[in-house]
Scaffold this motif. Structure first.
Motif, short mmCIF file in Angstrom:
data_model
loop_
_atom_site.label_atom_id
_atom_site.label_comp_id
_atom_site.label_asym_id
_atom_site.label_seq_id
_atom_site.Cartn_x
_atom_site.Cartn_y
_atom_site.Cartn_z
N LYS A 112 0.82 -1.22 0.00
CA LYS A 112 0.00 0.00 0.00
C LYS A 112 0.85 1.26 0.00
N TYR A 113 1.91 1.26 0.79
CA TYR A 113 2.78 2.44 0.82
C TYR A 113 3.50 2.63 -0.51
N ALA A 114 3.87 1.55 -1.15
CA ALA A 114 4.51 1.66 -2.46
C ALA A 114 3.54 2.22 -3.49
N VAL A 115 2.30 1.71 -3.49
CA VAL A 115 1.28 2.22 -4.40
C VAL A 115 1.03 3.70 -4.14
N MET A 116 1.08 4.08 -2.90
CA MET A 116 0.86 5.47 -2.51
C MET A 116 2.04 6.36 -2.90
N ARG A 117 3.19 5.76 -3.22
CA ARG A 117 4.41 6.45 -3.62
C ARG A 117 5.11 7.13 -2.44
N GLU A 133 15.71 -8.75 11.97
CA GLU A 133 16.41 -7.48 12.05
C GLU A 133 15.53 -6.46 12.77
N VAL A 134 16.15 -5.70 13.66
CA VAL A 134 15.41 -4.71 14.44
C VAL A 134 14.94 -3.55 13.56
N LEU A 135 15.79 -3.13 12.64
CA LEU A 135 15.46 -1.96 11.82
C LEU A 135 15.64 -2.30 10.34
N THR A 136 14.60 -2.03 9.57
CA THR A 136 14.66 -2.24 8.12
C THR A 136 14.15 -0.97 7.44
N ILE A 137 14.92 -0.49 6.48
CA ILE A 137 14.55 0.72 5.75
C ILE A 137 14.41 0.37 4.27
N TYR A 138 13.27 0.76 3.69
CA TYR A 138 13.04 0.57 2.26
C TYR A 138 12.96 1.93 1.58
N ARG A 139 13.45 1.96 0.35
CA ARG A 139 13.41 3.18 -0.45
C ARG A 139 12.67 2.88 -1.75
N LEU A 140 11.76 3.77 -2.11
CA LEU A 140 10.97 3.55 -3.32
C LEU A 140 11.86 3.58 -4.55
N ASP A 141 11.72 2.56 -5.37
CA ASP A 141 12.49 2.47 -6.61
C ASP A 141 11.52 2.04 -7.70
N GLY A 142 11.08 3.01 -8.49
CA GLY A 142 10.08 2.69 -9.50
C GLY A 142 8.73 2.45 -8.85
N SER A 144 8.11 -0.19 -6.72
CA SER A 144 8.22 -1.03 -5.53
C SER A 144 9.39 -0.56 -4.66
N TYR A 145 9.53 -1.22 -3.53
CA TYR A 145 10.58 -0.85 -2.59
C TYR A 145 11.81 -1.73 -2.75
N ARG A 146 12.95 -1.10 -2.56
CA ARG A 146 14.21 -1.82 -2.47
C ARG A 146 14.82 -1.55 -1.11
N ARG A 147 15.55 -2.50 -0.61
CA ARG A 147 16.21 -2.34 0.68
C ARG A 147 17.18 -1.17 0.62
N HIS A 148 17.12 -0.32 1.61
CA HIS A 148 18.02 0.83 1.71
C HIS A 148 18.98 0.55 2.85
N ASP A 149 20.25 0.33 2.53
CA ASP A 149 21.20 -0.14 3.53
C ASP A 149 21.83 0.98 4.36
#
Length: 244
Positions: A112-117, A133-142, A144-149
Motif C-alpha cells: 500500500k505504501y509503495a502504491v501510494m508512492r 532485524e530490528v530496523l529495516t529501511i526501504y526506499r521507493l524504486d520505480g 516497488s521498494y528496495r532495501r536501503h542499507d
C-alpha cells in the motif's frame, strides 16, 4: 469525503509504541530546522492517510511529509487526516513500530505504501516479531521498494539511529531521527538541558577565569610586598635599592 472514517477511537498498541511515536515527532518540531530554505514539514503520529477517497485509511505509527502545511482548521473532517489529494503529495516517509505478528508491516502495508508512492518505508521491530532485524529501511524504486542499507535518508536531510537511553522515565532502545552528521535530533527537554549545561559550563569558565585573575593579582601583590620589604631592609642597612 463526508463518508470518510477519519478516526476509529482505537487506542495505540502499548505504552512503548505511544512514547516511540512521540519520540519520532516531537524532536522534529523542537530542534530540527527542517530540510532547509525555510521549507515547511508535517510530522504526525497515528494519523490516517487516505490515498483514494473510497479506500479505507492506512494508519502509520509516524509519517513525515515535506513542503506541506496543514489547514488552519484542523477540526474540519476533511482536514483531520492526511488526504493525499488535499496535500498534493504522499508522505515522504512512514515508520511502523511492530508490536505483534498481525500488523502486515512486511506484506499488505508495504504494498500500500509503495502504491501510494511513499519515498521511504521504515519498519522498527524491537522484539523481532516479524523479522530477524530490528530496523529495516526501504526506499521507493520505480513501483516497488528496495532495501536501503544506509541509515541516512538524503532527500529528507535526515537519518535514523537506534539509541539506547532514557525517554520520559523509561530506559530502552529507541528509534530516533538524526541530522545529516548522524547526531540524534534532541527532544525539547534534551535541548533545554543542553542549553542549561552550556550556560553552567560558561559560568564555570568565567568563574575559573575570575579566580585565575584573582590568583595572579594576589601573586603580584605578594611579590610587590616582598620587594617593598626587601627595599626597606636595604635602606635600613644604608643601601639605596634604586641604585642596585
Amino acid at each position: 469525503e463526508a463518508k470518510l472514517i477519519t478516526e476509529d477511537d482505537e487506542p495505540v498498541d502499548n505504552v512503548f509504541s505511544e512514547k516511540q511515536q512521540r519520540l519520532l515527532t516531537e524532536p522534529l518540531y523542537s530542534s530540527w530546522p527542517g530540510p532547509g530554505d525555510n521549507r515547511k514539514f508535517l510530522a504526525c503520529a497515528n494519523v490516517g492517510v487516505f490515498n483514494v477517497a473510497r479506500n479505507p485509511a492506512i494508519v502509520p505509527d509516524m509519517l513525515l511529509s515535506l513542503d506541506v502545511e496543514p489547514h488552519p482548521d484542523i477540526w474540519a473532517k476533511e482536514h483531520r487526516s492526511y488526504l493525499v489529494w488535499e496535500f498534493g503529495k504522499p508522505p515522504d516517509a512512514v515508520v511502523e513500530v511492530v508490536s505483534n505478528k498481525i500488523g502486515n508491516e512486511q506484506t499488505t502495508k508495504k504494498v500500500k505504501y509503495a502504491v501510494m508512492r511513499v519515498g521511504y518505508y521504515v519498519i522498527y521491530d524491537p522484539e523481532l516479531q516479524i523479522s530477524d532485524e530490528v530496523l529495516t529501511i526501504y526506499r521507493l524504486d520505480g513501483l516497488s521498494y528496495r532495501r536501503h542499507d544506509s541509515l541516512q535518508l538524503p532527500e529528507l536531510k535526515l537519518g535514523l539511529t537506534l539509541w539506547e537511553g532514557e525517554f520520559e522515565g523509561f530506559h530502552d532502545t529507541w528509534l530516533r531521527w538524526t541530522d545529516e552528521q548522524g547526531n540524534p535530533i534532541l527532544t525539547g527537554k534534551e535541548s533545554a538541558e543542553r542549553e542549561l549545561a552550556e550556560k553552567e559550563r560558561e559560568r564555570a569558565e568565567k568563574e575559573h577565569e575570575r579566580a585565575e585573575k584573582e590568583r595572579e593579582r594576589a601573586e603580584k601583590e605578594t611579590a610587590l610586598q616582598k620587594a617593598e620589604k626587601l627595599a626597606a631592609q636595604l635602606r635600613a642597612l644604608g643601601i639605596d635599592p634604586d641604585a642596585l
